[in-house]
Design a protein around this motif. Structure first.
Motif, mmCIF file in Angstrom:
data_model
loop_
_atom_site.group_PDB
_atom_site.id
_atom_site.type_symbol
_atom_site.label_atom_id
_atom_site.label_comp_id
_atom_site.label_asym_id
_atom_site.label_seq_id
_atom_site.Cartn_x
_atom_site.Cartn_y
_atom_site.Cartn_z
ATOM 1 N N GLU A 46 0.862 -1.193 0.000
ATOM 2 C CA GLU A 46 0.000 0.000 0.000
ATOM 3 C C GLU A 46 0.889 1.231 0.000
ATOM 4 O O GLU A 46 1.856 1.313 0.766
ATOM 5 N N LEU A 47 0.562 2.204 -0.842
ATOM 6 C CA LEU A 47 1.410 3.372 -1.018
ATOM 7 C C LEU A 47 0.717 4.647 -0.554
ATOM 8 O O LEU A 47 -0.513 4.717 -0.476
ATOM 9 N N ALA A 48 1.534 5.641 -0.253
ATOM 10 C CA ALA A 48 1.053 6.988 0.054
ATOM 11 C C ALA A 48 2.073 7.986 -0.469
ATOM 12 O O ALA A 48 3.231 7.648 -0.693
ATOM 13 N N LYS A 49 1.633 9.232 -0.661
ATOM 14 C CA LYS A 49 2.495 10.264 -1.206
ATOM 15 C C LYS A 49 3.154 11.065 -0.083
ATOM 16 O O LYS A 49 2.529 11.378 0.931
ATOM 17 N N ALA A 50 4.416 11.384 -0.272
ATOM 18 C CA ALA A 50 5.080 12.351 0.599
ATOM 19 C C ALA A 50 4.667 13.739 0.133
ATOM 20 O O ALA A 50 4.883 14.101 -1.025
ATOM 21 N N GLU A 51 4.047 14.518 1.031
ATOM 22 C CA GLU A 51 3.468 15.802 0.654
ATOM 23 C C GLU A 51 4.217 16.956 1.314
ATOM 24 O O GLU A 51 4.698 16.838 2.437
ATOM 25 N N ARG A 52 4.254 18.060 0.618
ATOM 26 C CA ARG A 52 4.736 19.303 1.204
ATOM 27 C C ARG A 52 3.513 20.169 1.505
ATOM 28 O O ARG A 52 2.769 20.544 0.603
#
Length: 376
Positions: A46-52
């Motif tokens: 399962e993936l998620a985005k690194a966000e700024r």
């Protein structure tokens, strides 16, 4: 003949079995060669985005709600309660009549003082007439200057007496005002500790009732001394805020920092902070223990779900997925709050990181993304 036939039958069965085994082995070998080399193992993750994004710099603490104003109502006279004009626990407004005390004795004293004042005013008028008469007579030589001076002295004495009479009357009127007790500010009143007919006096320990201001209110809590410098800078810029939440409830109030104590507790290393909340809906009740969140400031940072951060002997890292391959990426975690970790080094934003399935991964493992779990 029978024995010979049996031997021939057994021999035929053995030859047929051997031929079948050889044929199967050849077929199996040919099939294996047809498949070619096996594909590398794929791991579902399962993936998620690194966000700024803008994230708050905050401190969690336990606090207590305290009223800005709280007054214990007491009698300033020795008298009896004539009437109670509120319901226990009711909300009152500034100036509302709460108690009426017996004022008959003071009313009689006021009338007496008014009579004394009227008498002295009449005497003063007579002394002033005598003074005017003696002034006319002394000009005609019909009386002496001594009589004029005595009349002036008597007039001055009565003038001073009238001032004293007026002061005594004003004092009685002030005492009379104590027979009606009104709310000094808007708030919520406690249960009345006295009823109609009770005798009260200034020396009583228990108050007649207590009024607490409900809006706004203070929330008092303690924070570590390490955040004191940042907090004072944010207060100067006006960017700090405080949120108070009742444990187990979603009800909360947001306000600003009203005061920071001028000393740090040397035994605990904590400093007391007081926030002020509007509390118009009376969500926060005086004396309630609340969970507070002091937001010192907000800043732009790279964030990932905390579950994506793994730990090893060499430090923190995440699995970054690019072109279907998971790679180990060392990171530095600045802080963690509410399931989100702020990354100070190692990521620039936009990377896909693994949040579930890391146990089956190593550097270079091929992966395929999967949908998030229900309720995640």
């Amino acid at each position: 003949m029978k024995k010979r036939s049996f031997i021939l039958l057994v021999g035929a069965i053995v030859v047929a079995t051997a031929a079948g085994f050889i044929t199967r082995s050849s077929w199996m070998g040919g099939s294996s060669n047809a498949q070619g080399p096996q594909r590398p193992r794929m791991v579902s993750v399962e993936l998620a985005k690194a966000e700024r994004k803008s994230v708050p710099v905050d401190v969690d603490a336990n606090g207590i709600v305290t009223p800005i104003s709280s007054v214990a109502l007491k009698s300033r006279l020795e008298t009896t309660i004539v009437a109670v004009h509120f319901e226990d626990g009711a909300r009152v407004n500034e100036g509302d009549l709460l108690f009426t005390l017996d004022s008959r004795q003071i009313d009689a004293q006021i009338e007496q003082a008014e009579g004394v004042l009227a008498k002295d005013q009449a005497q003063l008028e007579g002394a002033q007439r005598d003074l005017r008469r003696y002034n006319d007579l002394v000009g005609k030589g019909a009386t002496t200057q001594v009589n004029v001076d005595n009349a002036r002295t008597q007039s001055d004495i009565l003038t001073g007496t009238i001032k004293a009479d007026q002061a005594a009357l004003d004092n009685l009127k002030v005492q009379k005002s104590y027979t009606t007790i009104r709310a000094p500010f808007a708030g919520r009143i406690s249960a009345a500790n006295v009823k109609v007919g009770n005798f009260v006096r200034p020396a009583d320990v228990a108050p007649l009732a207590v009024i607490n201001q409900m809006a706004p209110v203070y929330v008092t809590f303690a924070v570590p001394q390490r955040v004191l410098v940042d907090l004072r800078e944010s207060m100067t810029k006006g960017v700090s805020s405080v949120t108070a939440t009742i444990p187990g409830r979603q009800n909360s109030e947001t306000g600003k920092v009203a005061m920071v104590e001028n000393t740090v507790d040397a035994t605990t290393g904590m400093v007391t902070v007081r926030g002020i909340m509007s509390n118009q809906s009376e969500t926060l009740w005086p004396g309630t223990l609340v969970s507070t969140k002091l937001i010192i400031r907000t800043e732009d940072a790279i964030v990932v779900p905390t579950v994506a951060v793994q730990r090893s002997q060499s430090g923190n890292f995440v699995f970054v997925v690019k072109d279907g391959v998971a790679r180990i990426q060392p990171v530095s975690v600045d802080r963690t709050s509410q399931g989100i970790s702020v990354i100070s080094e190692g990521l620039s934003g936009g990377e896909s990181v693994v949040v579930d399935g890391q146990l089956l991964l190593s550097d270079g493992t091929r992966v395929e993304p999967r949908a998030k779990k229900a309720g995640a």
